[in-house]
Design a protein around this motif. Sequence first.
Motif, PDB file in Angstrom:
ATOM      1  N   PRO B  32      22.316  20.368   9.250  1.00  0.00           N
ATOM      2  CA  PRO B  32      22.072  21.795   9.505  1.00  0.00           C
ATOM      3  C   PRO B  32      20.611  21.999   9.914  1.00  0.00           C
ATOM      4  N   ALA B  33      20.339  21.912  11.212  1.00  0.00           N
ATOM      5  CA  ALA B  33      18.962  21.986  11.690  1.00  0.00           C
ATOM      6  C   ALA B  33      18.442  23.414  11.630  1.00  0.00           C
ATOM      7  N   LYS B  52       6.929  22.008   9.234  1.00  0.00           N
ATOM      8  CA  LYS B  52       6.785  20.558   9.219  1.00  0.00           C
ATOM      9  C   LYS B  52       7.683  19.914  10.275  1.00  0.00           C
ATOM     10  N   SER B  53       7.422  18.675  10.530  1.00  0.00           N
ATOM     11  CA  SER B  53       8.284  17.940  11.454  1.00  0.00           C
ATOM     12  C   SER B  53       9.707  17.912  10.908  1.00  0.00           C
ATOM     13  N   GLY B  54      10.641  18.219  11.764  1.00  0.00           N
ATOM     14  CA  GLY B  54      12.034  18.212  11.336  1.00  0.00           C
ATOM     15  C   GLY B  54      12.488  19.517  10.716  1.00  0.00           C
ATOM     16  N   SER B  55      11.622  20.507  10.726  1.00  0.00           N
ATOM     17  CA  SER B  55      11.984  21.777  10.083  1.00  0.00           C
ATOM     18  C   SER B  55      12.881  22.635  10.972  1.00  0.00           C
ATOM     19  N   GLY B  56      13.048  22.242  12.233  1.00  0.00           N
ATOM     20  CA  GLY B  56      13.976  22.977  13.100  1.00  0.00           C
ATOM     21  C   GLY B  56      13.304  23.841  14.151  1.00  0.00           C
ATOM     22  N   LYS B  57      12.009  23.606  14.371  1.00  0.00           N
ATOM     23  CA  LYS B  57      11.269  24.455  15.320  1.00  0.00           C
ATOM     24  C   LYS B  57      11.829  24.330  16.742  1.00  0.00           C
ATOM     25  N   GLY B 230      15.074  24.341   8.255  1.00  0.00           N
ATOM     26  CA  GLY B 230      15.980  25.130   9.079  1.00  0.00           C
ATOM     27  C   GLY B 230      16.140  26.563   8.635  1.00  0.00           C
ATOM     28  N   GLU B 231      15.324  26.966   7.679  1.00  0.00           N
ATOM     29  CA  GLU B 231      15.415  28.358   7.251  1.00  0.00           C
ATOM     30  C   GLU B 231      14.074  29.033   7.411  1.00  0.00           C
TER      31      GLU B 231
END
Lengths: 400, 237
Positions: B32-33, B52-57, B230-231
């Motif tokens: 769930p990105a 952060k890296s991988g947070s879904g930006k 992702g939130e």
Amino acid sequence: MLSNLNLSLFLAYKSITKGNKGTLVLTIFIMSLIFVNLVFTASIFLGLGNTVNNQVINTLYGNVALEPKTDEKYISDVYSLKQKINSVPGITGISAQYVTGAAFSYKDKSGAWAIRSINPDDEITVTTIHNFMIDGEYLSKLDSDEIILGKEIPGGYGGDLEHLSLGGVKVGDSINVLFNNGVSRSFRVKGVFDANFQQSNNIAYISQKEMESVLGLEDKASLILIKTRDLGNEDSYIKQFLELGIKEEIKPWTVYAAMVKNITASFDMIALLIAVIGLFVASVTIFIIIYVNTISKRRQIGILRAIGIEGSVIMHSYILQAMFYAISGTIIGLFIMFFILKPWFIIHPLKFPVGFVSLLIVPEKVMVNTISLIAAALAAGLIPSWMAVRETILEAIWGD
Amino acid sequence: MVKESFTGIEKETLIEIRKLTRIYIMGEVRVPALNNVTFDIKRGEFAAIMGKSGSGKSTLLHQLGLLDVPTSGEIIIDGKNLLNLSESQKAKFRLERFGYVFQEYALLPELTALENVYLPAMALGRRKEEYVKNGTKVLEQVGLGKRLHHRPREMSGGEQQRVAIARALINKPDILFADEPTANLDSASSKQILELFQQLNRDIGLTILMVTHESEDRTYVGRMIWLKDGELAEQGT
Ligand SMILES: Nc1ncnc2c1ncn2[C@@H]1O[C@H](COP(=O)(O)OP(=O)(O)OP(=O)(O)O)[C@@H](O)[C@H]1O
Ligand SMILES: [Mg+2]
């Protein structure tokens, strides 16, 4: 949409003019070679067929020939028949011949060949055998016990079927001829000819008078050769002969050429095979060029699509490039064909067993080859460019 | 119709993002990105998406930019949910109303700066005089008035990125999306790009949504949208 086509053209144009020059030159060079290969192969085989046709006309049958009615052995009333034929405008020569088989023997060698009898004054208006004497002389009207031989017969003249020859007859030697009707005569060999055509070189000629005395006939013929001013209008001449009430069997040269077509029939197959291989190579070349291009530009293609440029626009730009390669190759290929190879082969025709062959470039064939090459390029450009815009934009930009 | 905002309070909403979710399916695994993200972007905003890296930006930016299809949720512009558009309608929408700047400049190497820039205008079917004029203008705007006829390989990374920005501006987009536009640049060039964004935002009211993970970039932007797993996390100015 016009603006889309414009954009495709713009992208293709820039890619060609500003892209790698070496690749461009090499690609077009390969395309032109393939095109030349396609047209050249077809043309050399057509030239070969053409030579065979000319040989059939000039050394065997004339443009049109008359044969006896189906249930008769000879054509009768030859003198008046010749006059009738002569009344048709455009007839430039008529030669009546007796044709028979005979067994030739010389010393311990013998063989069977066809023997034709001619009136030399008539014959030279139709055939060109008299131009091809390689030893001795052609027949003259007054000759009675003299014979001229095609080069396959005497032996020692470089025939293709030397082992079947008489094993070394020289001009001036006497040979024995046993005709099909049982009559046997001795002839002095007056000359040997080489028409560069095996079928013609297997024939011997004697004078009309001599043959009539052998056969005990007069004013008859087995074959009447007719030479017309123009080639290709045989049907119209035949129609006029029929209107004159000629009842003999009338055959255009094409009928006889078909009989020797076994020489050329397999060439069509070879030409087709070479064409298919050539087109395949062209397709693969274009495929690789476009494929490498799209792969190396994968990310750029992705970005272009991301900013809203339709995949089809990009695809079309690559197809246009492929077409450009094919069309340029064709143009250069045409140039090479018409301004280099064609003149060269006119000066240096190839010597084949059927005679001298040069290129016969038929516009329709060239057209077909051009269209095939462009179609192959189209198909080969389509696949990689379609693959390039098929993946998702994100895959294109960030995929691996 | 832009509402005046001299009070600094009332700005017109440009994009409404509602419960946006993007789940990547990798075999058995569901990633769930992006999870139920809801917020608005106002016209004239310069916002940074941080995290952060991988947070879904990037994932968020791709959904908003119509480059990817979310698993669920809505992206509403002018009262219309853009996710109902067909592929080619989306392409047209991107061409006419969105501008993009990516980490890699991805200019066409065969084209000059000017040609790269006016490509999207050509695609819109504009007349040549018009797109040459506008292309020149936007290149001047990004400070490359003297590089019009340079090919990409004759330009520095920073200059190439500014060409990419000019390309993004040529069709006068409603919003500019930028995913780490300075990641490949040295600090001086990065500064130039960020100042350029700031200037475009201030002078022509360009709405900019920029992904960055450099926290010092915050000094340039008017708003920060923080993502965590992702939130939406805290937001601030
Ligand atoms: N195509 C994909 N398939 C599967 N998972 C993906 C894909 N793209 C992104 N992800 C995952 O989704 C999550 C969010 O990725 P995203 O690229 O949006 O992060 P990001 O915030 O941009 O990170 P970064 O700062 O490193 O660029 C990550 O866990 C990532 O592994
Ligand atoms: Mg990212």
